[in-house]
Scaffold this motif. Structure first.
Motif, PDB file in Angstrom:
ATOM      1  N   TYR A  19      96.446  57.498   5.078  1.00 24.78           N
ATOM      2  CA  TYR A  19      95.296  57.349   4.198  1.00 24.78           C
ATOM      3  C   TYR A  19      94.358  56.320   4.791  1.00 24.78           C
ATOM      4  O   TYR A  19      94.742  55.492   5.625  1.00 24.78           O
ATOM      5  N   PHE A  20      93.110  56.405   4.341  1.00 24.59           N
ATOM      6  CA  PHE A  20      92.083  55.484   4.809  1.00 24.59           C
ATOM      7  C   PHE A  20      91.157  55.174   3.648  1.00 24.59           C
ATOM      8  O   PHE A  20      90.674  56.088   2.979  1.00 24.59           O
ATOM      9  N   ILE A  21      90.930  53.897   3.408  1.00 25.28           N
ATOM     10  CA  ILE A  21      90.003  53.463   2.360  1.00 25.28           C
ATOM     11  C   ILE A  21      89.099  52.389   2.950  1.00 25.28           C
ATOM     12  O   ILE A  21      89.573  51.468   3.620  1.00 25.28           O
ATOM     13  N   ASP A 107      91.704  49.725   4.438  1.00 23.49           N
ATOM     14  CA  ASP A 107      93.148  49.948   4.398  1.00 23.49           C
ATOM     15  C   ASP A 107      93.423  51.275   5.087  1.00 23.49           C
ATOM     16  O   ASP A 107      92.824  52.295   4.741  1.00 23.49           O
ATOM     17  N   LEU A 108      94.302  51.247   6.092  1.00 18.77           N
ATOM     18  CA  LEU A 108      94.563  52.451   6.878  1.00 18.77           C
ATOM     19  C   LEU A 108      96.040  52.552   7.218  1.00 18.77           C
ATOM     20  O   LEU A 108      96.654  51.573   7.657  1.00 18.77           O
ATOM     21  N   LEU A 123      88.735  51.767  14.476  1.00 19.64           N
ATOM     22  CA  LEU A 123      87.425  51.667  15.105  1.00 19.64           C
ATOM     23  C   LEU A 123      86.615  52.935  14.885  1.00 19.64           C
ATOM     24  O   LEU A 123      85.420  52.878  14.565  1.00 19.64           O
ATOM     25  N   ASP A 124      87.252  54.089  15.033  1.00 24.61           N
ATOM     26  CA  ASP A 124      86.551  55.361  14.828  1.00 24.61           C
ATOM     27  C   ASP A 124      86.001  55.479  13.409  1.00 24.61           C
ATOM     28  O   ASP A 124      84.866  55.915  13.197  1.00 24.61           O
ATOM     29  N   ASN A 125      86.811  55.074  12.430  1.00 24.18           N
ATOM     30  CA  ASN A 125      86.364  55.172  11.043  1.00 24.18           C
ATOM     31  C   ASN A 125      85.261  54.171  10.723  1.00 24.18           C
ATOM     32  O   ASN A 125      84.324  54.485   9.975  1.00 24.18           O
ATOM     33  N   LEU A 126      85.349  52.970  11.284  1.00 29.83           N
ATOM     34  CA  LEU A 126      84.272  51.996  11.089  1.00 29.83           C
ATOM     35  C   LEU A 126      82.981  52.513  11.711  1.00 29.83           C
ATOM     36  O   LEU A 126      81.895  52.348  11.149  1.00 29.83           O
ATOM     37  N   ASN A 127      83.090  53.135  12.875  1.00 28.45           N
ATOM     38  CA  ASN A 127      81.892  53.706  13.519  1.00 28.45           C
ATOM     39  C   ASN A 127      81.282  54.815  12.667  1.00 28.45           C
ATOM     40  O   ASN A 127      80.063  54.994  12.623  1.00 28.45           O
ATOM     41  N   ARG A 128      82.128  55.544  11.981  1.00 30.60           N
ATOM     42  CA  ARG A 128      81.661  56.696  11.195  1.00 30.60           C
ATOM     43  C   ARG A 128      80.970  56.264   9.903  1.00 30.60           C
ATOM     44  O   ARG A 128      80.030  56.917   9.453  1.00 30.60           O
TER      45      ARG A 128
END
Length: 247
Positions: A19-21, A107-108, A123-128
């Motif tokens: 999960y990713f929040i 949270d990942l 990093l990928d999710n922050l970039n997105r």
């Protein structure tokens, strides 16, 4: 913002895989900091950050990625290039004011078999989703290179208790690796350029520097130990943060 609590999945029948929040803005009641998530076998396959500036999260990611890539130096802010017009969106610029609008919580969790890619997923999710694009890239970088000027050994330790007071005044290192001094100099000091150790010296050292106020003063004091600190360019792994114009 919805928080997924680990206790919801603490049973034999269910294993949380992923999960990713991510939230922007202060989240009341959860404090500020970071903690690790572990799989049922004890492997670190997740991490949580709460109420932190984006710089704190990116630098924590940098520390782990540097370790994975086998970098001798610890990641520090001198190994970051922040090409962002409004720096307050990345950093907390003053100690007496917290811009709650620019705090992030993340949270990942990833599957255990992908645990070694945890920080790249972050990093990928922050970039997105943040409006900023961050990447680690080897680029030519102006730095200060530490070298020996003679074969005479003026720094080998005489033994005793391990001490490191860098970068305080005076700055003393006793019976500790030279890398300890270099890492401390790469921390929050008046020296703005990253310092790279090219001495190839592996024994523990004893040294004392009266104060660290300018590069010139440090260079002068290092000469007594047959060490020089010269400005040069090296290909260094750097964290580069830019505006993400595609968002």
């Amino acid at each position: 913002m919805i928080w997924v609590k680990e206790s919801y999945f603490d049973n034999d029948a269910t294993t949380l895989q992923n999960y990713f929040i991510l939230s922007k803005g202060a989240v009341n009641g959860i404090g500020s900091g970071s903690s690790f998530r572990k799989s049922p076998t004890g492997a670190i396959n997740g991490r949580m950050f709460s109420n932190l500036p984006l710089s704190d999260i990116l630098f924590a990611i940098g520390l782990e990625i540097f370790k994975q890539k086998g970098e001798v130096a610890l990641f520090n802010e001198k190994r970051a290039v922040i090409n962002v017009a409004d720096q307050s969106k990345i950093f907390q610029l003053t100690d007496d004011y917290i811009d709650k609008d620019n705090l992030y919580s993340l949270d990942l969790i990833v599957p255990e078999k992908k645990a070694d890619s945890l920080y790249y997923f972050m990093l990928d999710n922050l970039n997105r989703y943040t409006g900023f694009k961050s990447k680690f890239k080897v680029v030519p970088t102006k730095c200060l290179v530490l070298k020996r000027t003679s074969e005479k050994d003026k720094i080998r330790t005489k033994g005793g208790k391990r001490i490191s007071t860098f970068p305080r005044t005076p700055s003393i290192i006793q019976n500790a690796p030279l890398s300890v001094m270099v890492n401390m100099l790469n921390g929050k000091t008046p020296i703005s350029l990253p310092i790279i150790d090219e001495t190839n010296y592996t024994s523990n050292v004893d040294m004392q520097i009266s104060s660290i106020t300018t590069v010139e003063k440090l260079q002068k004091e290092l000469l007594q130990y047959d060490l020089e600190l010269i400005e040069a360019s090296r290909n260094l792994l750097m964290l580069i943060v830019e505006e993400n114009n595609q968002k």
